[in-house]
Scaffold this motif. Structure first.
Motif, PDB file in Angstrom:
ATOM      1  N   ARG A 136    -116.406  60.472-113.426  1.00 25.40           N
ATOM      2  CA  ARG A 136    -116.413  61.901-113.667  1.00 25.40           C
ATOM      3  C   ARG A 136    -115.882  62.205-115.067  1.00 25.40           C
ATOM      4  NH1 ARG A 136    -119.271  61.719-109.983  1.00 25.40           N
ATOM      5  NH2 ARG A 136    -119.161  62.823-107.984  1.00 25.40           N
ATOM      6  N   THR A 137    -116.488  63.196-115.708  1.00 21.19           N
ATOM      7  CA  THR A 137    -116.033  63.654-117.022  1.00 21.19           C
ATOM      8  C   THR A 137    -115.056  64.802-116.830  1.00 21.19           C
ATOM      9  OG1 THR A 137    -118.137  63.043-118.046  1.00 21.19           O
ATOM     10  CG2 THR A 137    -116.752  64.604-119.247  1.00 21.19           C
ATOM     11  N   VAL A 138    -113.902  64.713-117.489  1.00 23.04           N
ATOM     12  CA  VAL A 138    -112.856  65.726-117.363  1.00 23.04           C
ATOM     13  C   VAL A 138    -113.302  67.007-118.059  1.00 23.04           C
ATOM     14  CG1 VAL A 138    -110.462  66.325-117.883  1.00 23.04           C
ATOM     15  CG2 VAL A 138    -111.055  63.967-117.259  1.00 23.04           C
ATOM     16  N   LYS A 139    -113.218  68.118-117.331  1.00 22.42           N
ATOM     17  CA  LYS A 139    -113.545  69.428-117.876  1.00 22.42           C
ATOM     18  C   LYS A 139    -112.285  70.269-118.000  1.00 22.42           C
ATOM     19  CE  LYS A 139    -118.134  69.360-115.725  1.00 22.42           C
ATOM     20  NZ  LYS A 139    -119.061  70.051-114.771  1.00 22.42           N
ATOM     21  N   ALA A 140    -112.372  71.335-118.785  1.00 21.10           N
ATOM     22  CA  ALA A 140    -111.225  72.223-118.954  1.00 21.10           C
ATOM     23  C   ALA A 140    -110.768  72.750-117.603  1.00 21.10           C
ATOM     24  CB  ALA A 140    -111.590  73.379-119.882  1.00 21.10           C
TER      25      ALA A 140
ATOM     26  N   ASP B 161    -109.397  70.904-115.252  1.00 23.15           N
ATOM     27  CA  ASP B 161    -109.308  69.815-114.276  1.00 23.15           C
ATOM     28  C   ASP B 161    -107.910  69.223-114.243  1.00 23.15           C
ATOM     29  OD1 ASP B 161    -111.854  69.908-113.270  1.00 23.15           O
ATOM     30  OD2 ASP B 161    -112.663  68.367-114.597  1.00 23.15           O
TER      31      ASP B 161
ATOM     32  N   VAL C 190    -109.834  66.486-122.129  1.00 12.86           N
ATOM     33  CA  VAL C 190    -111.139  67.056-121.833  1.00 12.86           C
ATOM     34  C   VAL C 190    -112.225  66.235-122.516  1.00 12.86           C
ATOM     35  CG1 VAL C 190    -112.633  69.080-122.129  1.00 12.86           C
ATOM     36  CG2 VAL C 190    -110.218  69.389-121.536  1.00 12.86           C
ATOM     37  N   GLY C 191    -113.253  65.870-121.756  1.00  9.12           N
ATOM     38  CA  GLY C 191    -114.342  65.055-122.275  1.00  9.12           C
ATOM     39  C   GLY C 191    -114.197  63.574-121.970  1.00  9.12           C
TER      40      GLY C 191
ATOM     41  N   GLN D 148    -113.702  60.219-119.549  1.00  7.67           N
ATOM     42  CA  GLN D 148    -114.284  59.840-118.271  1.00  7.67           C
ATOM     43  C   GLN D 148    -113.287  59.037-117.447  1.00  7.67           C
ATOM     44  OE1 GLN D 148    -118.066  57.919-119.285  1.00  7.67           O
ATOM     45  NE2 GLN D 148    -119.116  59.819-118.737  1.00  7.67           N
TER      46      GLN D 148
END
Length: 233
Positions: A180-184, A186, A219-220, A222
């Motif tokens: 999963r890619t970390v988003k703002a 998270d 953020v961004g 993985q």
């Protein structure tokens, strides 16, 4: 600040098969809708003991989402055809436009014993669906009563075939490895909850990913979420 680029028209694309691989026709709208609503819904069971003052709703299921929009059909000649040669204006007003649209979205298809499967496509918006309700309102006429303009209000019910539903269930399974890619916004406990159904595994996930400070996710970046059981913590 203005917007650049060519005007893109909404397309309603019809298919015979539920896997959306057999296109049988499409309708390019004359006038793009001014807006559309995308409705999401959650169903609950109302568990309320007799004599109690308030309910205790329990989750039941998440039904298909719906899209509602309004399309305008115009046969006055004021609005040009969306594509050259697609459907020239005729003496019968909007009859040909409405007939083509209804044949695609509403008319019973004898090959599949139901109306067609549909895709609504407009820019970044793509919605696989089936028509649930269609309401036509005629607003302008020739002296002989021939309709020249109409508004079509459509309700479209989201559709996923059995294969896609099974794939979605499989992809969300906690028994698989996920990246999963970390988003703002998270957090590691929240991401764990989405995948495993519990946030208690965040320390083990932090260890697997070599995170020194799990409270500060970049953020961004993985993260790997391996198959884990709560007992591993």
């Amino acid at each position: 600040m203005g917007f650049s680029g060519s005007l893109e028209k909404m397309n309603v694309i019809a298919y015979q098969k539920s896997d959306f691989t057999s296109e049988v026709g499409r309708y390019t709208v004359y006038i793009n809708p001014a807006s559309y609503s995308h409705v999401y819904c959650v169903k609950y069971n109302d568990v309320q003991p007799q004599g109690s003052s308030g309910g205790s709703p329990e989750f039941n299921r998440i039904p298909s989402d719906t899209v509602e929009l309004e399309l305008v059909f115009d046969g006055t000649g004021v609005v040009p055809s969306p594509l050259p040669g697609l459907m020239p204006f005729t003496d019968d007003g909007i009859s040909e436009q409405v007939s083509k649209f209804k044949n695609l979205v509403f008319t019973y298809n004898g090959n599949i014993h139901s109306p067609n499967y549909l895709k609504l496509s407009w820019g970044t918006f793509l919605f696989k669906c089936r028509l649930s309700k269609l309401s036509m309102t005629y607003t302008l006429f020739k002296p002989d009563g021939t309709p020249l303009r109409a508004r079509a209000k459509g309700t479209f019910l989201g559709y996923n075939d059995e294969v896609e539903l099974a794939l979605q269930a499989r992809m969300s399974s906690p028994d698989l490895t996920h990246v999963r890619t970390v988003k703002a916004g998270d957090t590691l406990p929240l991401m764990c909850f989405r995948i495993y159904g519990t946030s208690t595994l965040y320390l083990e996930v932090a260890r697997v990913n070599g995170l020194v400070d799990f409270r500060r996710l970049r953020v961004g970046s993985q993260l790997v979420f391996p198959p884990l059981k709560e007992s591993q913590t």
